[in-house]
Design a protein around this motif. Structure first.
Motif, PDB file in Angstrom:
ATOM      1  N   VAL A 108      -9.664   0.232  -5.568  1.00 25.73           N
ATOM      2  CA  VAL A 108      -8.779   0.890  -4.603  1.00 25.73           C
ATOM      3  C   VAL A 108      -8.012   1.948  -5.388  1.00 25.73           C
ATOM      4  O   VAL A 108      -7.262   1.609  -6.301  1.00 25.73           O
ATOM      5  CB  VAL A 108      -7.777  -0.120  -3.982  1.00 25.73           C
ATOM      6  CG1 VAL A 108      -6.761   0.593  -3.098  1.00 25.73           C
ATOM      7  CG2 VAL A 108      -8.505  -1.190  -3.209  1.00 25.73           C
TER       8      VAL A 108
ATOM      9  N   TYR B 205      -0.650   1.930   3.560  1.00 24.31           N
ATOM     10  CA  TYR B 205      -2.062   2.300   3.500  1.00 24.31           C
ATOM     11  C   TYR B 205      -2.786   1.518   2.399  1.00 24.31           C
ATOM     12  O   TYR B 205      -3.941   1.126   2.555  1.00 24.31           O
ATOM     13  CB  TYR B 205      -2.172   3.812   3.259  1.00 24.31           C
ATOM     14  CG  TYR B 205      -3.587   4.316   3.391  1.00 24.31           C
ATOM     15  CD1 TYR B 205      -4.210   4.329   4.625  1.00 24.31           C
ATOM     16  CD2 TYR B 205      -4.297   4.756   2.288  1.00 24.31           C
ATOM     17  CE1 TYR B 205      -5.520   4.766   4.761  1.00 24.31           C
ATOM     18  CE2 TYR B 205      -5.599   5.203   2.400  1.00 24.31           C
ATOM     19  CZ  TYR B 205      -6.206   5.209   3.642  1.00 24.31           C
ATOM     20  OH  TYR B 205      -7.497   5.632   3.766  1.00 24.31           O
ATOM     21  N   ARG B 206      -2.089   1.279   1.310  1.00 26.56           N
ATOM     22  CA  ARG B 206      -2.671   0.487   0.212  1.00 26.56           C
ATOM     23  C   ARG B 206      -3.049  -0.898   0.710  1.00 26.56           C
ATOM     24  O   ARG B 206      -4.099  -1.433   0.367  1.00 26.56           O
ATOM     25  CB  ARG B 206      -1.657   0.337  -0.920  1.00 26.56           C
ATOM     26  CG  ARG B 206      -1.696   1.456  -1.912  1.00 26.56           C
ATOM     27  CD  ARG B 206      -0.496   1.383  -2.824  1.00 26.56           C
ATOM     28  NE  ARG B 206      -0.537   0.268  -3.738  1.00 26.56           N
ATOM     29  CZ  ARG B 206       0.517  -0.165  -4.429  1.00 26.56           C
ATOM     30  NH1 ARG B 206       1.679   0.417  -4.256  1.00 26.56           N
ATOM     31  NH2 ARG B 206       0.410  -1.156  -5.274  1.00 26.56           N
ATOM     32  N   ALA B 207      -2.168  -1.486   1.510  1.00 31.11           N
ATOM     33  CA  ALA B 207      -2.436  -2.829   2.047  1.00 31.11           C
ATOM     34  C   ALA B 207      -3.698  -2.809   2.906  1.00 31.11           C
ATOM     35  O   ALA B 207      -4.539  -3.709   2.827  1.00 31.11           O
ATOM     36  CB  ALA B 207      -1.248  -3.316   2.867  1.00 31.11           C
ATOM     37  N   ALA B 208      -3.835  -1.751   3.711  1.00 29.09           N
ATOM     38  CA  ALA B 208      -5.011  -1.645   4.578  1.00 29.09           C
ATOM     39  C   ALA B 208      -6.282  -1.480   3.733  1.00 29.09           C
ATOM     40  O   ALA B 208      -7.315  -2.088   4.009  1.00 29.09           O
ATOM     41  CB  ALA B 208      -4.843  -0.473   5.528  1.00 29.09           C
TER      42      ALA B 208
ATOM     43  N   HIS C  38      -6.765  -2.503   0.713  1.00 23.55           N
ATOM     44  CA  HIS C  38      -7.053  -3.798   0.080  1.00 23.55           C
ATOM     45  C   HIS C  38      -7.735  -4.733   1.067  1.00 23.55           C
ATOM     46  O   HIS C  38      -8.660  -5.463   0.703  1.00 23.55           O
ATOM     47  CB  HIS C  38      -5.773  -4.429  -0.470  1.00 23.55           C
ATOM     48  CG  HIS C  38      -5.451  -3.962  -1.857  1.00 23.55           C
ATOM     49  ND1 HIS C  38      -6.026  -4.505  -2.980  1.00 23.55           N
ATOM     50  CD2 HIS C  38      -4.638  -2.982  -2.309  1.00 23.55           C
ATOM     51  CE1 HIS C  38      -5.571  -3.891  -4.059  1.00 23.55           C
ATOM     52  NE2 HIS C  38      -4.713  -2.949  -3.681  1.00 23.55           N
ATOM     53  N   GLY C  39      -7.278  -4.701   2.322  1.00 25.85           N
ATOM     54  CA  GLY C  39      -7.886  -5.540   3.355  1.00 25.85           C
ATOM     55  C   GLY C  39      -9.367  -5.219   3.513  1.00 25.85           C
ATOM     56  O   GLY C  39     -10.210  -6.112   3.569  1.00 25.85           O
TER      57      GLY C  39
ATOM     58  N   ALA D  79     -11.335  -3.674   1.296  1.00 24.77           N
ATOM     59  CA  ALA D  79     -12.058  -4.014   0.064  1.00 24.77           C
ATOM     60  C   ALA D  79     -12.335  -5.518  -0.004  1.00 24.77           C
ATOM     61  O   ALA D  79     -13.435  -5.946  -0.388  1.00 24.77           O
ATOM     62  CB  ALA D  79     -11.244  -3.575  -1.150  1.00 24.77           C
ATOM     63  N   GLU D  80     -11.358  -6.319   0.420  1.00 25.82           N
ATOM     64  CA  GLU D  80     -11.547  -7.783   0.411  1.00 25.82           C
ATOM     65  C   GLU D  80     -12.638  -8.176   1.405  1.00 25.82           C
ATOM     66  O   GLU D  80     -13.400  -9.109   1.166  1.00 25.82           O
ATOM     67  CB  GLU D  80     -10.234  -8.498   0.787  1.00 25.82           C
ATOM     68  CG  GLU D  80      -9.087  -8.306  -0.184  1.00 25.82           C
ATOM     69  CD  GLU D  80      -9.285  -9.002  -1.525  1.00 25.82           C
ATOM     70  OE1 GLU D  80     -10.248  -9.777  -1.653  1.00 25.82           O
ATOM     71  OE2 GLU D  80      -8.497  -8.734  -2.454  1.00 25.82           O
ATOM     72  N   GLU D  81     -12.686  -7.451   2.520  1.00 23.24           N
ATOM     73  CA  GLU D  81     -13.703  -7.731   3.538  1.00 23.24           C
ATOM     74  C   GLU D  81     -15.103  -7.495   2.943  1.00 23.24           C
ATOM     75  O   GLU D  81     -15.998  -8.319   3.108  1.00 23.24           O
ATOM     76  CB  GLU D  81     -13.458  -6.783   4.713  1.00 23.24           C
ATOM     77  CG  GLU D  81     -13.898  -7.328   6.047  1.00 23.24           C
ATOM     78  CD  GLU D  81     -13.472  -6.387   7.174  1.00 23.24           C
ATOM     79  OE1 GLU D  81     -12.346  -5.855   7.120  1.00 23.24           O
ATOM     80  OE2 GLU D  81     -14.284  -6.183   8.086  1.00 23.24           O
TER      81      GLU D  81
END
Lengths: 393, 404
Positions: free
Chosen positions: B133, B142-145, B147-148, B150-152
């Motif tokens: 990321v 936006y960073r949180a989104a 990360h979400g 990328a985790e997916e």
């Protein structure tokens, strides 16, 4: 000049001996800064509330979804009834909520597809979209767990492997995968977050220095009312010397306060170099001169101590309010024009240039010029208005 | 035994003094509205942002048929933006990594996802891979989104890996044949959970006055009550209180009168604040306006108790003034009067509970911003009652009419 200095020294001694005054001028800025630092400086992670209508209460997978969402650092879960959620959405009290439909768990358990409904305004707002992305990520992970079990079971049909063994093996491998994922997520941040220390420190220091100097105008009014100033004139002290003494007293008091606060910042945050510290002190000195001159105007104009206090508080808060002490002012905005009427703006800009941008005194010539102008005009006006007895000369 | 008529007369005297003090009226009634007007102006439009999220994916691998990253990107990109549901993110494939970095540096975009050059090799070799990321640290949301997302992707690939590993472990010698019969890349199939969205209207930005006015109301009601301690101490110093005692006024009546007078000033403030708020700033009192009124009333009561208590803690009027200003200026930001508590970190929200300001502000925010009803703010009301009892108890216990 010696007599003027003696008056100033007396005022400084009184200041240093007055515990409540010291608490006000030193403790309050530290507390205010600490609060602002933690509120605006610590927010480096997203945090929001996900509103959920659970129409499958007690279901194994609906519970798992809610628990896993609640376990995320970024989210906390608020369960709502459908009526309440609809009402809140209708009133824009929330922008998005999720409905877990009835039979969600049973259908998933039997391998049937299910739907999560996102009920929202527009796109759900920026926060709502991020919440939705996180919910999708968790829900997909739950789905993947089920799909993996189904896929492995289907692939092993015809081979003599007990169902229990498949379940156990898949569960173990899924746990291992969660603990040590095949694909890890890393982060590379470009640039840096604004430093709250550099962002707020100049404003907080100038705010409380101005506050303290301006509020000390009350003392001068009290001395005038009690006849202390008049009595002093019966000695060899001239009005000019008295005026100069009060002016220097304001500067000394404000400068000692600034020196302590800046030295504390230097020691705690290491934000200065020796040169920038010395340059900042010079700016602070010019600012305290301007504040002292303004304090004398208020002291000369006010008729009663209470009037001096109210005028001082109003003046300081107005100066602070429009100078962008608590919020950044956009360049070219109306607020920027308004902020130019605050003496704090120039001191804050100069200190920011020296502390944050590595500038030198040559870079803050304009700000220093304006502050010098305030000193000259302030002194002329206050000297003109200065009186030693109520209604007198 | 309290003498109600005398209580009323003492309170009326304080109220008269307040109404004749133009400076005090200006500072406690007009002045806060200058803050309200300014913050309304500055904060207007905040919270109304509703642009669709855009995710950018870039691969640094060589583009070949076997490169997994390109297969993942191809499976994820949005084929047609017009077909997206409300709130569904737009996913774009990008090819110029350096340009994307420049855009993040210039703060034109919040960030993007990168598949490194050894992504496929890392997965096939069993060594593992990473998804990076790349983000602007200021773009917290936006960073949180990112990360979400990328985790997916990581979960998908992990699931594939688990399926293969489980088959190898459980099927023994037959494993190679089974694996060969599976689809070469996607073994887990379609997700069992689908998402639909229902749009019920457009996003409307929250009116800043809905949280600015309660914040400054709480601050200035407490400020005025705290500063009344100065007048109480002055009356003690110049023996006014003793003189009243020497007449027929009882101690309890005296405390009651001072408390009622301070509370009456607070009531004047809240009536003016809410009236101007509703008529001029069009504030929304929420679904339970009665709860807003009761909460305001409780806040006035607790502030009056606080003011009387302060007067009992100091010896001189100057000390009372300093303590009043100090406490008002510390408790106001701590209790969420300068900024809404919900933007503060969790531990600061907890710390705010140590002040009556924090409870009052939380109650107002719940009612006026988050659609709470009467029952939802019962804890805040109860907390204010407890604060009143504590402050009032200390005030009654320590109240002295003589300076010595």
């Amino acid at each position: 000049m010696t007599r003027a200095l003696q008056i100033a020294l007396l005022q400084v001694r009184i200041y240093l001996q007055d515990k409540s005054d010291l608490a006000f001028s030193l403790l309050l800025p530290v507390v205010t800064f600490a609060l602002m630092y933690f509120v605006f400086g610590g927010q480096t992670h997203f945090h929001a509330t996900v509103h959920i209508v659970d129409e499958d209460p007690g279901g194994i997978y609906s519970n798992a979804l809610i628990e896993r969402l609640d376990a995320l650092d970024e989210l906390n879960v608020e369960l709502l009834s459908l009526d309440k959620a609809d009402r809140k959405l209708e009133r824009s009290d929330l922008l998005m909520f999720i409905i877990i439909p009835e039979g969600f768990s049973d259908r998933l358990a039997s391998g049937e597809p299910v739907q999560l409904l996102f009920k929202q305004r527009g796109n759900g707002g920026q926060e709502g979209q991020i919440v939705a992305a996180l919910v999708r990520s968790v829900a997909d992970d739950i789905s993947l767990g089920l799909q993996v079990r189904g896929q492995v079971t289907a692939a092993l049909v015809g081979i003599d492997v007990p169902v229990n063994q498949i379940e156990t093996t898949v569960e173990r491998l899924l746990t291992e995968e969660r603990e040590s994922p095949t694909v890890a997520v890393t982060e590379d941040t470009i640039g840096s977050s604004p430093d709250p220390v550099k962002q707020f420190l100049p404003g907080i220091i100038t705010m409380y220095v101005l506050f303290a100097i301006i509020l000390s105008a009350r003392t001068l009014v009290e001395e005038r009312q009690l006849g202390t100033l008049e009595r002093l004139l019966t000695t060899r002290l001239s009005i000019g010397q008295l005026f100069a003494g009060k002016f220097i007293a304001g500067i000394s008091r404000g400068f000692i306060q600034t020196l302590i606060l800046m030295a504390l910042s230097y020691a705690v945050f290491q934000i200065f170099t020796p040169l920038s510290f010395a340059s900042s002190l010079l700016v602070a000195l010019i600012f305290t001169c301007a504040a002292s001159a303004l304090g004398l105007i208020i002291a000369s104009a006010a008729r009663t101590p209470d009037q001096a206090t109210w005028m001082g508080v109003f003046f300081t808060m107005a100066m602070v309010m429009i100078s962008g002490t608590f919020f950044p002012i956009e360049e070219g905005s109306v607020m920027e024009t308004v902020s130019r009427f605050s003496v704090n703006t120039y001191a804050n800009d100069a200190l920011t240039t020296l502390i944050s941008e590595g500038g030198s005194l040559a870079d803050v010539g304009f700000e220093m010029g304006i502050l010098a102008g305030v000193i000259v005009v302030g002194l002329l006006l206050s000297r003109y208005l200065f009186k030693v007895m109520p209604g007198g000369r | 035994m309290v003498q109600p008529r005398l209580v009323w007369l003492i309170a009326l005297k304080d109220l008269k003094l307040f109404s004749r003090d133009r400076m005090a009226l200006f500072f406690f009634i007009l002045f806060p509205f200058m803050f309200v007007i300014m913050f309304n102006f500055i904060l207007a439009g905040i919270g109304g942002e509703d642009d669709r999220l855009v995710f950018r994916l870039v691969s640094l691998e060589e583009e070949t048929e076997t490169a997994l990253s390109y297969q993942i990107i191809a499976a994820m990109v949005t084929p047609d933006e017009s077909s997206l549901q409300p709130g569904e993110p737009l996913i774009i494939r990008e090819d110029d990594y350096d340009e994307l970095r420049r855009q993040v540096e210039e703060k034109e975009i919040g960030g993007f996802l990168v598949f490194p050059a050894d992504f496929t090799e890392g997965i096939y070799s069993g060594r593992g891979a990473v998804i990076e990321v790349v983000a602007d640290p200021e773009a917290v949301n936006y960073r949180a989104a990112l990360h979400g997302l990328a985790e997916e992707i990581s979960s998908w690939i992990g699931a594939e890996y688990v399926v293969r590993s489980a088959i190898i472990e459980l099927a023994g010698e037959q494993a190679p044949a089974i694996l060969e019969s599976l689809d070469s890349q996607v073994v887990t199939g379609e997700s069992l959970i689908a998402y639909t969205s229902e749009k019920v209207g457009e996003v409307e930005a929250e009116q800043p006055s809905n949280y600015v006015i309660p914040g400054y109301l709480v601050m200035f009601v407490f400020f005025a009550a705290a500063l009344s301690a100065e007048a109480i101490v002055r009356e003690r110093q110049n023996h006014t209180l003793e003189r009243l005692l020497a007449s027929s006024v009882r101690r309890s009546t005296l405390i009651g009168g001072i408390f009622t007078g301070t509370a009456a000033k607070g009531l004047v403030q809240i009536i003016i604040f809410w009236t101007v708020g509703i008529l001029v700033f069009n504030i929304d009192l929420g679904v339970a306006p009665a709860a807003v009124i009761i909460l305001s009333f409780l806040m006035v009561i607790v502030s009056a108790a606080f003011g009387v208590m302060l007067a009992t803690l100091v010896k001189t009027d100057r000390g009372a003034g300093s303590l009043a200003t100090l406490s008002a200026l510390i408790m106001a930001p701590l209790g969420g009067c300068w900024w809404p508590l919900f933007i503060a970190p969790q531990w600061m929200q907890l710390l705010a509970k140590a002040t009556p300001h924090g409870w009052a502000n939380e109650g107002f925010n719940k009612l006026m911003l988050f659609g709470a009803d009467f029952a939802d703010v019962a804890p805040e009301m109860l907390a204010l009652v407890i604060f009143t009892i504590v402050f009032g108890g200390i005030a009654v216990w320590r109240f002295r009419t003589a300076a010595a």
